[in-house]
Scaffold this motif. Structure first.
Motif, PDB file in Angstrom:
ATOM      1  N   GLU A   1       0.833  -1.215   0.000  1.00  0.00           N
ATOM      2  CA  GLU A   1       0.000   0.000   0.000  1.00  0.00           C
ATOM      3  C   GLU A   1       0.858   1.252   0.000  1.00  0.00           C
ATOM      4  O   GLU A   1       0.612   2.204  -0.752  1.00  0.00           O
ATOM      5  CB  GLU A   1      -0.932  -0.004   1.221  1.00  0.00           C
TER       6      GLU A   1
ATOM      7  N   GLU B   1       1.319   4.204  -2.764  1.00  0.00           N
ATOM      8  CA  GLU B   1       1.122   5.618  -2.433  1.00  0.00           C
ATOM      9  C   GLU B   1       2.227   6.459  -3.100  1.00  0.00           C
ATOM     10  O   GLU B   1       1.948   7.518  -3.674  1.00  0.00           O
ATOM     11  CB  GLU B   1       1.155   5.777  -0.914  1.00  0.00           C
TER      12      GLU B   1
ATOM     13  N   ARG C   1     -11.131   2.230  -1.555  1.00  0.00           N
ATOM     14  CA  ARG C   1     -11.191   2.918  -0.253  1.00  0.00           C
ATOM     15  C   ARG C   1     -10.956   4.414  -0.365  1.00  0.00           C
ATOM     16  O   ARG C   1     -11.471   5.192   0.433  1.00  0.00           O
ATOM     17  CB  ARG C   1     -10.168   2.295   0.693  1.00  0.00           C
ATOM     18  N   PHE C   2     -10.124   4.825  -1.338  1.00  0.00           N
ATOM     19  CA  PHE C   2      -9.772   6.247  -1.459  1.00  0.00           C
ATOM     20  C   PHE C   2     -10.023   6.742  -2.881  1.00  0.00           C
ATOM     21  O   PHE C   2      -9.076   6.925  -3.650  1.00  0.00           O
ATOM     22  CB  PHE C   2      -8.302   6.470  -1.065  1.00  0.00           C
TER      23      PHE C   2
ATOM     24  N   LEU D   1      -2.651   2.465   5.645  1.00  0.00           N
ATOM     25  CA  LEU D   1      -3.437   3.559   5.091  1.00  0.00           C
ATOM     26  C   LEU D   1      -4.888   3.469   5.553  1.00  0.00           C
ATOM     27  O   LEU D   1      -5.732   2.912   4.860  1.00  0.00           O
ATOM     28  CB  LEU D   1      -3.374   3.530   3.571  1.00  0.00           C
ATOM     29  N   SER D   2      -5.178   4.005   6.718  1.00  0.00           N
ATOM     30  CA  SER D   2      -6.558   3.948   7.185  1.00  0.00           C
ATOM     31  C   SER D   2      -7.259   5.286   6.965  1.00  0.00           C
ATOM     32  O   SER D   2      -8.462   5.344   6.793  1.00  0.00           O
ATOM     33  CB  SER D   2      -6.597   3.566   8.660  1.00  0.00           C
ATOM     34  N   SER D   3      -6.488   6.361   6.919  1.00  0.00           N
ATOM     35  CA  SER D   3      -7.097   7.656   6.623  1.00  0.00           C
ATOM     36  C   SER D   3      -6.746   8.064   5.199  1.00  0.00           C
ATOM     37  O   SER D   3      -5.832   7.500   4.596  1.00  0.00           O
ATOM     38  CB  SER D   3      -6.589   8.702   7.605  1.00  0.00           C
ATOM     39  N   VAL D   4      -7.462   9.040   4.672  1.00  0.00           N
ATOM     40  CA  VAL D   4      -7.229   9.455   3.282  1.00  0.00           C
ATOM     41  C   VAL D   4      -5.796   9.973   3.153  1.00  0.00           C
ATOM     42  O   VAL D   4      -5.373  10.846   3.900  1.00  0.00           O
ATOM     43  CB  VAL D   4      -8.217  10.569   2.873  1.00  0.00           C
ATOM     44  N   PRO D   5      -5.025   9.392   2.257  1.00  0.00           N
ATOM     45  CA  PRO D   5      -3.634   9.834   2.130  1.00  0.00           C
ATOM     46  C   PRO D   5      -3.554  11.284   1.634  1.00  0.00           C
ATOM     47  O   PRO D   5      -4.394  11.731   0.853  1.00  0.00           O
ATOM     48  CB  PRO D   5      -3.041   8.875   1.112  1.00  0.00           C
ATOM     49  N   ASN D   6      -2.523  11.940   2.073  1.00  0.00           N
ATOM     50  CA  ASN D   6      -2.382  13.364   1.851  1.00  0.00           C
ATOM     51  C   ASN D   6      -1.396  13.661   0.716  1.00  0.00           C
ATOM     52  O   ASN D   6      -0.268  14.052   0.946  1.00  0.00           O
ATOM     53  CB  ASN D   6      -1.902  13.986   3.173  1.00  0.00           C
TER      54      ASN D   6
END
Lengths: 512, 512
Positions: free
Chosen positions: A273, A277, A314-315, B25-30
């Protein structure tokens, strides 16, 4: 009778018109022959390419194998060459899966289907599969579509859909000649000279650096973390992207090998993951070399495709730009059919115009070998429970898998018992890549010989035991460290004990 | 348990040590996703490569083939696509030779040898040959030597020795994946950027110009003389060498295709001698594409190797510098086994250091498909008189050969009957390359469409009849002339009459 007419050709190239083939070389021709082409004149990028898996140590091993067959072979301190240098299972004692070969046998000679003896030779499901393949492929002697037989691409897409739980499409599949051709198409198309870089794991399978050397495209090495069982550090990838961006290098792609060659490590989903990213942030193509996906001894194989689709789900909008090429092959796993040269790549997320260019390159080579394509279909569709071939097939698969797992464990233990040797647990693939603390005395001798210290170690190993392994320098390693890659395919355990004995003597001899 | 030790890696790459895989990655990546790769960013040399044999017309034909299967297909003025675009015999009605396929069937599943039904399925000589190949090759699923199985190379050397009356050597033979791989190895190794040129016949098989485009090496075209049945003018070759030498281009190699593709011409010994004279004078590598050597309908095939050896014998010291690579394949001839990807090259006269570089390139691709290698062995060693398979094999070979010869004659006559069409007698290979005087009106329309006039002609031919042929512009031609390449493999004669009818209408429609 040929007809002659005046035409445009006369106007363009007048010298052609009057030429008649009357002369023949009957007297000594009057010219000074020019010199022959020297290696230094050749493609300088091709000259730079190195490929250790078949380099100096394996070449020496072949000489010794020939010597063993001659009377002079009696002088050697061993009776056979142990090929631990290349993942070539069927060169050693691995038998092919019966189901595969029975179907391929009929594909080569479909007239067998009409013979009344057929039922005595082949199980029903073999014949059924062969009929379906003949119907959908036609003769294995005909060129197929450059991307591969449509039916087989559909089968592969179904396999991927089932493996990952996300739909795959036949149009995204390219059959290839082993996975090597896929690497060659991708790297040659994505590179555009010195300003385009490729992130390659170190250690790596040398096909990558060799192909990039030929393309004259910079290798941007990223080091695998030996102490985290050779995992990837995604933070380092991001850092490299930033640094290279500043230096004016456009990083085009990131190569990841999981399960690892030569490392035997299997990447975890969270690491994949984070790698994706980085790929999304910097717009990298990800080349996921997943040819060892069946060779798992600990944990589970997680595909880049599955992880990417999960992230996209998920995103939304964050990962849609990721361009992924995932490679697979019939050469590894329990198939081990290296010589049949079957393989495929799935490409997703590419612009259509880029996909067209990949297709053009594939077209120039006409098509991948059709029997190899059929073998891919068999690999992704093994016999199912209830079919005649199922039981034997399962038995054969388990035997191969267990034997590899046992040998992996055996080697891992043996290396870690040796003085100054540190070996990570092989979770997958076919290789151990132990780190060897080579004594300074031996390093000095290697320097005097003008070779790497691990090449010296492998040379001594070969000359003492007949074991052919590949120096870590052929795969890349942190400077100042030394490794050796060995497959765990060679039959029996005696060679492992021989290696231990050699190692003890080597350490004794060169101890400070 | 894994053991950890401090080592050199800590000093070199400190960031690795402290890294732990705790993040997920549990929150929206920045991050902002980067754009995708566009075709213009790709390797500019690869973008320049063209390959007409599978270009726009064949692509259109595939669309039409799909349309024919749908209800919309009823609107089309034809019921099937006639693939006259590619020399792919077994895609059409050519059957594989029984002997080949029986042996390959056993090689895929050698357990057949032990079956008591064996004698009812395969003639004795088939079983004998399979046994010998199994013994000398091992499993077809194992990688072979990168140069190919030694036994098969020896067989090929014996075939060449017998064919030419001059001894050939197994060490000079490289098995390849079809002949295309040989071309790729040679051109990529011999080229060294813009200052190294390659003499290519025009018209040519587009693999050559496509591969050179990828290598960014200049193509030095030499025009074949259409009115001398597409023969080579060695005088022109010498002139080109002189001119290019002055212009600072180092001509590395000369490609010759005999029997010709797309021309169907067969070079005569006196012409080959003069070509070799140019090669000796200017130190050129000669790449002799001789894949159609079995497809001879008039005269005889003379190999470059034989001619070179004869010159070396007659004029000592004058021709020893000639470096020759001669290519052969299982895809053509009466074999027609395109999909099996068998082939070989014989390289003679090269410096050992250059030969080593060719071997390195072959090693990077691991090995050519092993069943393809076995097929080469069968091609160069067909059943002999007195063996069980001989009679059927001869019958099958004659049928294929005669059918090709008849079709060649038929097409040749048909083309020469058409208005404004001029076709040379096909002496060999699988192609006619008629010159078509396209009316100015049609040329003008093509210009308006932004395509070549012969592409327009082929497009109209396809849309009216379903016949898929390739425009001459894909092979190269004297500027202002127009040609079409058609294979003579398609079954029956109806398509030839359909072509004639189409042609008449076309000429009528666009007549001035």
């Amino acid at each position: 009778m040929l007809r002659y007419r005046s035409g445009l050709i006369d106007k363009v190239n007048p010298v052609l018109r009057n030429y008649k083939f009357t002369r023949s070389l009957s007297s000594v021709p009057n010219f000074t022959p020019a010199g022959k082409l020297k290696a230094v004149q050749l493609n300088k990028h091709a000259l730079n390419a190195k490929y250790a898996v078949r380099g100096s140590i394996p070449t020496k091993a072949e000489e010794l194998r020939a010597k063993l067959k001659s009377p002079a072979g009696k002088e050697l301190p061993f009776k056979q060459i142990i090929n631990a240098n290349i993942g070539n299972p069927q060169q050693l004692d691995q038998k092919p899966l019966t189901f595969y070969r029975q179907v391929l046998s009929i594909l080569q000679y479909p007239e067998l289907i009409e013979k009344k003896e057929l039922g005595k030779l082949f199980p029903k499901d073999v014949v059924e599969r062969a009929k379906i393949l003949v119907e959908n492929t036609g003769s294995v002697g005909a060129y197929s579509h450059s991307q591969g037989v449509p039916y087989i691409r559909k089968s592969i897409a179904e396999f991927i859909s089932k493996r990952d739980g996300y739909k795959a499409h036949a149009d995204d599949i390219f059959l290839t000649t082993g996975a090597s051709t896929a690497v060659s198409y991708l790297l040659s198309l994505l590179s555009n000279g010195k300003s385009t870089g490729f992130m390659i794991p170190i250690p790596q399978y040398p096909l990558y650096t060799a192909t990039l050397a030929i393309q004259n495209a910079p290798v941007i090495p990223y080091y695998l973390n030996e102490q985290e069982n050779w995992s990837v550090n995604p933070k380092e990838l991001g850092k490299l992207c930033k640094e290279n961006e500043k230096a004016g290098i456009d990083i085009r792609a990131l190569v990841v090998i999981t399960p690892g060659n030569p490392t035997g490590s299997v990447l975890k989903q969270e690491v994949i993951e984070e790698i994706l990213e980085v790929a999304a942030e910097y717009g990298l193509v990800v080349i996921a070399d997943e040819v060892y996906q069946e060779n798992i001894f600990k944990g589970e194989f997680v595909s880049f495709k599955k992880t990417l689709r999960s992230l996209q789900e998920r995103f939304p909008g964050k990962f849609d730009n990721v361009q992924l090429a995932s490679l697979h092959s019939t050469s590894k796993g329990v198939s081990g059919e290296c010589g049949q040269r079957g393989g495929y790549m799935e490409i997703i997320g590419f612009e259509e115009e880029v996909r067209q260019q990949i297709l053009k390159l594939a077209s120039i080579s006409l098509c991948p070998v059709v029997t190899g394509q059929a073998l891919v279909q068999l690999m992704v569709n093994p016999p199912q429970p209830g079919s005649e071939s199922y039981e034997l097939d399962q038995k054969e698969r388990s035997a191969i898998h267990n034997s590899l797992k046992d040998k992996a464990t055996e080697l891992y233990k043996a290396f870690n018992e040796m003085e100054g040797v540190e070996c990570q647990l092989p979770e997958g693939s076919m290789y151990c890549f132990p780190k060897i603390s080579i004594p300074q005395k031996a390093i000095k001798i290697a320097q005097e010989l003008g070779i790497e210290a691990d090449e010296f170690y492998c040379h001594e190993l070969l000359m003492s035991t007949g074991i052919c392994a590949v120096p870590g320098s052929g795969f890349g390693q942190v400077p100042g460290t030394y490794h050796v890659r060995t497959t765990f395919l060679a039959p029996g355990n005696q060679w492992i004990y021989d290696w231990q004995k050699f190692h003890n003597k080597f350490m004794e001899k060169y101890r400070e």
